[in-house]
Enzyme design. Structure first.
Site, PDB file in Angstrom:
ATOM      1  CG  HIS A  23     -32.290 104.687  38.683  1.00 51.41           C
ATOM      2  ND1 HIS A  23     -33.294 105.085  38.102  1.00 51.41           N
ATOM      3  CD2 HIS A  23     -31.380 105.440  38.097  1.00 51.41           C
ATOM      4  CE1 HIS A  23     -32.987 105.895  37.205  1.00 51.41           C
ATOM      5  NE2 HIS A  23     -31.778 106.072  36.994  1.00 51.41           N
ATOM      6  CG  ASP A 113     -35.891 102.827  37.973  1.00 52.51           C
ATOM      7  OD1 ASP A 113     -36.000 103.250  36.860  1.00 52.51           O
ATOM      8  OD2 ASP A 113     -35.437 103.432  38.852  1.00 52.51           O
ATOM      9  CD  GLN A 338     -25.025 114.732  47.877  1.00 55.83           C
ATOM     10  OE1 GLN A 338     -24.042 114.501  47.529  1.00 55.83           O
ATOM     11  NE2 GLN A 338     -26.221 114.574  47.314  1.00 55.83           N
ATOM     12  CG  HIS A 353     -23.760 114.626  39.269  1.00 54.88           C
ATOM     13  ND1 HIS A 353     -24.142 114.969  40.537  1.00 54.88           N
ATOM     14  CD2 HIS A 353     -24.654 113.586  39.150  1.00 54.88           C
ATOM     15  CE1 HIS A 353     -25.073 114.044  41.340  1.00 54.88           C
ATOM     16  NE2 HIS A 353     -25.240 113.006  40.044  1.00 54.88           N
TER      17      HIS A 353
END
Length: 456
Positions: A23, A113, A338, A353
């Protein structure tokens, strides 16, 4: 504090990320884009998992100085932890926001958020307009709104076990079991209270919603959110693509030789495996995953975070019989860059995932996916990958070595070749890049967001 948050426009935006990496990262990517368009940015943050100001020059960072009760860390229920965090941070956030205004900061609005549902009300009490940033998919956001309507208006049957495989009207292709928290380990009542709190706060106290997605993959969902809320919805994603190369945290400078290892592999031959930083795999499931990878015959790069396997604080040992296979065909690291890994030509598939940031990164690199959802919105994201976009397979929640080996081979090679999902993935990659290009939909949405903020 890093930077002074000042801007050529004379206006400042106050951001408040939720304290988890999945987040915080998109919130700070949004911060960089707002700063690049002339707005000052101040990032209020919790001391829990606080961001590193040194990585974000030009942004001002201010701690809210929250005090967290011990039970927050010890609660096994994810939704309960998030609600407790909201309760603990509400007053400190409001006080910090009021202090900025009192000091004469030219605060135009705050962007919090979506998990910080209590902060929307706190901002209103502080007299500061507020928008919500959804760090998850538009489908997940729409599902929360739809699942918390009064039943007479079409409340989704989230508590009726015999209807779990029904497709939810207006949320196709999501089934009831794909909604957040349904058919998972969290208590259903707690999850429903949490989603109702988020949806109620967005409906009642936000002036608009910012989402890290784009029309090419979630056009119908974005239209649904606009109908539900009747207020501005800004689809500014993919944020990581619009924001340029990442600045990696200092502890991740060493990547264990991932990219060099990939350099020696043929194009599209390697399966990249990462189940995120939050997943905790029990020992039996870990061994089934390892045997499945071994049985597939496919080279693999596995990013396995320390502590991600139950019962092990350090790097978990592989079964003795697998050591030679891992040494010859695979590489296991504690962390990988990544985005760079997914962009590498040797990577032909991604066992993930189903976290939204990971899915967006794979979509933007045209990498087909094997989705193995664990919690929250991940089951819905897996459904979109497989049934909506057709760019991958779903592994399911039960890990069994023979089935996993078969799924890996099907993703990477396929009985008739993997070209159909791979071609669709390439198309989405092209559309994502067109979206963030100058004059593209995401760029125009960011311009619209800045214009909206300056008009407040």
């Amino acid at each position: 504090m890093a930077g002074d948050g000042r801007s050529p426009t004379g206006r400042c935006v106050v951001l408040f990320p939720f304290p988890s990496e999945s987040h915080t990262t998109p919130m700070l990517q949004l911060a960089g884009l707002l700063r690049a368009r002339g707005l000052g940015v101040t990032v209020l943050h919790a001391d829990l998992n606080a961001p590193d100001p040194a990585r974000h020059p030009g942004l001002a960072f201010v701690s809210i100085g929250e005090s967290l009760p011990d039970e927050i860390a010890s609660s096994p229920d994810l939704a309960e932890r998030v609600m407790s965090l909201n309760a603990a941070c509400e007053a400190p956030f409001q006080a910090a926001l009021e202090d900025l205004v009192r000091r004469g900061e030219p605060v135009a609005c705050t962007v919090v958020d979506g998990q910080w549902y209590r902060m929307l009300g706190a901002a209103r009490r502080a007299g500061v307009p507020a928008l919500a940033l959804g760090a998850d998919s538009a489908a997940a956001f729409l599902a929360m709104l739809a699942a918390t309507r009064p039943r007479a208006d079409g409340h989704a049957p989230v508590q009726e076990a015999d209807r779990l495989d029904e497709v939810v009207p207006g949320l196709e292709p999501l089934r009831v079991r794909d909604l957040i928290g349904v058919d998972g380990s969290d208590d259903g009542d707690t999850v429903l209270r949490f989603t109702a709190s988020v949806a109620g706060a967005v409906r009642g106290a936000s002036l608009g919603v910012v989402l890290n997605t784009f029309d090419a993959i979630e056009g119908p969902e974005l239209a649904g959110i606009r109908r539900e809320l009747s207020r501005p919805v800004f689809a500014v994603g993919p944020l990581h693509l619009a924001g340029g190369p990442p600045v990696e945290p200092q502890q991740h400078v060493l990547d264990g030789g991932c990219l060099e290892w990939l350099d020696a592999r043929p194009p599209r031959s390697v399966l990249y495996v990462s189940l995120g930083s939050a997943a905790r795999v029990d020992r039996a499931a870990f061994e089934e995953m390892a045997w499945g990878l071994a049985g597939s015959g496919v080279p693999f790069l596995w990013a396995l975070c320390p502590g991600s396997v139950g019962g092990d604080d350090d790097e978990p040992p592989f079964p003795e019989e697998l050591h030679e296979t891992v040494r010859r065909r695979g590489k296991v690291v504690a962390w990988s860059p990544q985005r760079a890994v997914l962009a590498h030509p040797a990577v032909g598939g991604f066992w993930t995932h189903g976290g939204w940031s990971s899915i967006m990164e794979a979509v933007c690199e045209g990498v087909p996916m094997l989705v193995h959802p664990w919690l929250a919105d991940q089951t819905g994201s897996a459904r979109c990958v497989t049934r909506r976009w057709g760019i991958g397979l779903e592994a399911g929640r039960v890990v069994e070595r023979t089935a996993m080996a078969r799924a890996i081979r099907r993703l990477m090679v396929g009985e008739h070749g993997p070209q159909a999902p791979r071609e669709r993935a390439r198309l989405l990659r092209m559309q994502a890049r067109e979206c963030v290009a100058e004059g593209g939909p995401a760029s125009l949405a960011m311009d619209g967001l800045v214009e909206f903020i300056l008009g407040l």
